[in-house]
Design an enzyme around this catalytic site. Structure first.
Site, short mmCIF file in Angstrom:
data_model
loop_
_atom_site.label_atom_id
_atom_site.label_comp_id
_atom_site.label_asym_id
_atom_site.label_seq_id
_atom_site.Cartn_x
_atom_site.Cartn_y
_atom_site.Cartn_z
N CYS A 68 0.78 -1.36 0.07
CA CYS A 68 -0.05 0.04 0.05
C CYS A 68 0.79 1.32 -0.14
O CYS A 68 1.87 1.41 0.71
CB CYS A 68 -0.78 -0.17 1.13
SG CYS A 68 -1.96 1.37 1.46
N PRO A 69 0.68 2.23 -0.71
CA PRO A 69 -0.49 2.50 -1.67
C PRO A 69 -0.26 2.37 -2.94
O PRO A 69 -1.05 2.78 -3.97
CB PRO A 69 -0.68 4.01 -1.34
CG PRO A 69 0.55 4.54 -1.25
CD PRO A 69 1.67 3.42 -0.64
#
Length: 152
Positions: A68-69
């Site tokens: 993530c992200p």
């Protein structure tokens, strides 16, 4: 039958010719991991039969192994080349991707824009081992099909 019961019809998926043969085969093999109540048919053609509901996949984001992200950022970039009525197939292994991509698609419904995003498929698959036990959490794949819709 309760008022909340819904009859779910699986999607017919068409992989557009803009995808390379390798991309088409990768997408098809990943889509086959999904339950049959999600995807009923996968065709590698632009010729669309008169069946409903239809998903036309134009591109894919392979976010497997990315933290993530990054899956969300790659999804945002890839959606720039998806027209209204077309879909983007996203796969990721980071559990945070599910919340990120779901929230991103929901936010488009609150904005005034030309296109909104419909999260057509939001499904998780876990491969099973030979003894029918679930595999490691790192083998979990999150599948998303995001369809761009016309807001008018």
């Amino acid at each position: 039958m309760s008022a909340e019961s819904h009859l779910y019809i699986p999607y017919h998926v068409y992989l557009q010719q803009t995808l390379s043969n390798t991309e088409q085969h990768t997408i098809a093999s990943l889509l086959r991991l999904l339950p049959t109540d999600c995807i009923s048919d996968i065709q590698m053609t632009d010729v669309i039969d008169d069946v409903q509901p239809i998903v036309r996949i134009k591109n894919m984001v392979d976010g497997r192994g990315l933290a993530c992200p990054m899956p969300l950022l790659k999804t945002k970039v890839a959606l720039r080349n998806v027209a209204s009525g077309e879909s983007l197939y996203v796969v990721a292994t980071d559990p945070n991707s599910q919340a990120d991509i779901t929230a991103f698609c929901q936010q488009t419904h609150q904005m005034d824009g030309d296109n909104q995003l419909l999260l057509t498929i939001n499904q998780m698959t876990k491969p099973q081992t030979a003894d029918n036990t679930l595999s490691e959490p790192s083998d979990t794949i999150f599948h998303f099909i995001i369809t761009k819709t016309d807001s008018n």
